[in-house]
Design an enzyme around this catalytic site. Sequence first.
Site, PDB file in Angstrom:
ATOM      1  N   GLU A 184      -0.744   1.468  20.049  1.00 15.83           N
ATOM      2  CA  GLU A 184      -1.706   1.353  18.812  1.00 15.83           C
ATOM      3  C   GLU A 184      -1.483   2.982  17.931  1.00 15.83           C
ATOM      4  OE1 GLU A 184      -3.975  -0.774  17.664  1.00 15.83           O
ATOM      5  OE2 GLU A 184      -2.908  -2.118  18.787  1.00 15.83           O
ATOM      6  N   SER A 221      19.432   3.326  25.441  1.00 17.28           N
ATOM      7  CA  SER A 221      19.474   4.444  24.535  1.00 17.28           C
ATOM      8  C   SER A 221      19.151   5.737  25.663  1.00 17.28           C
ATOM      9  CB  SER A 221      18.501   4.586  23.421  1.00 17.28           C
ATOM     10  OG  SER A 221      18.656   3.533  22.747  1.00 17.28           O
ATOM     11  N   SER A 274      16.776  -4.424  28.057  1.00 15.79           N
ATOM     12  CA  SER A 274      18.115  -5.531  27.442  1.00 15.79           C
ATOM     13  C   SER A 274      19.192  -5.540  28.437  1.00 15.79           C
ATOM     14  CB  SER A 274      18.605  -4.950  26.232  1.00 15.79           C
ATOM     15  OG  SER A 274      17.763  -4.750  25.151  1.00 15.79           O
ATOM     16  N   GLU A 296      18.206 -12.060  11.679  1.00 20.02           N
ATOM     17  CA  GLU A 296      18.008 -13.491  11.515  1.00 20.02           C
ATOM     18  C   GLU A 296      16.840 -13.910  12.643  1.00 20.02           C
ATOM     19  OE1 GLU A 296      21.736 -12.814  10.002  1.00 20.02           O
ATOM     20  OE2 GLU A 296      21.010 -11.855  12.053  1.00 20.02           O
ATOM     21  N   GLN A 334      14.378   3.105  28.612  1.00 18.22           N
ATOM     22  CA  GLN A 334      13.979   1.560  28.760  1.00 18.22           C
ATOM     23  C   GLN A 334      15.026   0.703  29.194  1.00 18.22           C
ATOM     24  OE1 GLN A 334      11.304  -0.715  25.864  1.00 18.22           O
ATOM     25  NE2 GLN A 334      13.164  -1.314  25.272  1.00 18.22           N
TER      26      GLN A 334
END
Length: 729
Positions: free
Chosen positions: A593, A510, A478, A712, A475
């Site tokens: 899902e 990753s 980021s 957080e 992916q």
Amino acid sequence: MSIALTEDQVALAESVAKFTARHAPTTATRLEFEDLALGILPTWWGALHEQGLLALHLPVRVGGDEAGLPELAVALEEAGRGLLPGPLLPTLLASSVVARLGTGPAHDELLARFAAGATGACATTADGLTARRDGSGWLVSGTTAPVLGALSAQVAVLGAAAPDAPGGSIWFTLAEGQLKALARDPRQGVDLTRDLGVLVLNELQVGDDQVLRGGEEAVRAIAAVLFVAEAVGLARWCQETGLAYAKVREQFGQTIGSFQAIKHKCARLFVELELMTASVWDAAAAAAQGDDQFALAAASASVLSLAGAVDLALETVTLLGGIGYTWEHDVHLYWRRAMSLASLLGPDRRRQRRLGELARTTTRTAEVRLSSEPDGLRAEVAAVLAEAVALDPARRQAFLAGHGLVAPHHPRPYGRGADATAQVVIAQEFARAGLAMISTTVGEWALPTILAHGTDAQRDRFVLPTLRGELVWCQFFSEAGAGSDLASLATRAEKVAGGWVLNGQKVWTSSAREADWGICLARTDPAVPRHRGLSYFLVDTHSPGLDIRPLREANGHYLFNEVFFGSVFVPDELLVGQPGDGWRLARTTLGNERVSMGSGLSGVQPGIAALAQAAGAADDPAVLADLARLVARRGAQEALGARALTRRLSGLQPGAEGSVLKLTAAANALDVSRTVLAWHGPQAAAADGPGGAAAQKYLSVPAMLIGGGTAEIQLNVIGERVLGLPRST
């Protein structure tokens, strides 16, 4: 969410809540403190009996409704939430113990008395009483520890040390006639809303027909579930009260709920409450699964939730500030009752040791129960899996993909179009066959997006090969400047003839070096609001200009990678959807899902106890306490996943479980790894020694703490989206 899940349970909770509000508002309870302490029954006790609550769980043969422990837990949660005074809890505890552990006509007579409205009390320890054999019975002497409801009880259940008895103790019942002959000394209770006392026995004759089967731990397991159910109700009132206050109390010109410190506190209290709720829900259900399962689940609930309710009440006092510490505010009444419950079930260390010992020999094996399932599916899947077991593991994934069992939730021909119920059946059959369900890792995020928004050519090219294990995905989301704030990413995609050219940098990708393809978000229109200018691409990791550089982590390994896009060409046919659809498609990617088989079906993982054994510290009392904490929290997390799955199977709207699970999974991983490291002591300082694996595990924790959003960020999400607190300014 409350303990109640089914329609009948919700109706029961509403009924108890209405009764409490009508008959026992706290303003009225405050006027009756002295009478309640003396064991004088509230004037509405008869109405409570007429409502059928006292006989809810009792056998039909004695006039009961034969509901289960889950229904009692639901009722007691609402009673606790409304601070219902009087002997409801001790009465339900005594009658539950007799119903579960009693045998013969004498005990049936007592159950009939309970069904008719008799009050009860039940000790939670045999401390203080001793019994010796006397003909066909026992002579019992001594003074009990403080017993809740001792002054108002018409039926009592007590325990006594008995060297001549199996297990070293007996538990027995006393009817009203024998109770009247006893001295009952009042004690000033910390809980001002119920009576507390000790019973003094002097050579009291107890017949064998009064003795219950099972010992102290069997009694305490029942007590744990009922005490925790009420404690959860107390904690729920506190959490709701503190949250409501944070929404209206103003300081410095704004509501205090907008301050991040207060928002995070409210979110943490909510998370703890959700875990406590799931834990007692699981313990109540375990009553039907056998003594070992019930003992483990009940002990877990007591370790997590009794002290947890006390702490949550105190946190609410401090959240309310000075007003919360006044006699006039009701919060101290809830705090007092929580303290009383925790004390009556014995010291924390005793409950922790009991759970630690149970965890070494028993694994929680809760399984989601289905009210119905597709005809023939179970047998069909079992037959396919029997063939799969015999195959070479290298061929197994392709075989299972051909039968729609790698991603059964996908539509045919890729899966089976399995709904949540069918997915559970399939997962259960995998477990029975001794096979782990196959994960395509990032493919589980990529494929739903391709299926929902891709072209036929994209589906043909990528879906089945991925399911067969021929393609591996990573992916490209980021970036160094766009972690949690994904919409601010800077990687650009410029339109050229026949496709797009991508330039920019991704990070924390990753397994990029092992992947064949990557899903990538890139900015195609910098002139529009940032959420609207993103597009979703499928990128060949072998494309010219794509530079994958491994990042060495603190643990010395190379899971993550930094990826540079230097004029990487992506053909038009590898754009998913339309330009600008990227944000919407990314939400599909992250909202897949598939039923999570890691939460709610597998049960508490037994590995924690094995880790203690491997550290050579399993018998250390401090390690048993650690083990109890870890097992209780992991068990609550598993139960929370099971509740989410149960809601889904029942067609109910999703609750807040998903948000809580994201936060608690990382927190539990940290707690386990840090604790196991400590168990090894000096051995963990040597990377190549017996504690080296524990050190390596702990060094790997940051990946879980950061990935998917830090604690957080998750607390902000819970505070704002779940609890409705204002955004921080």
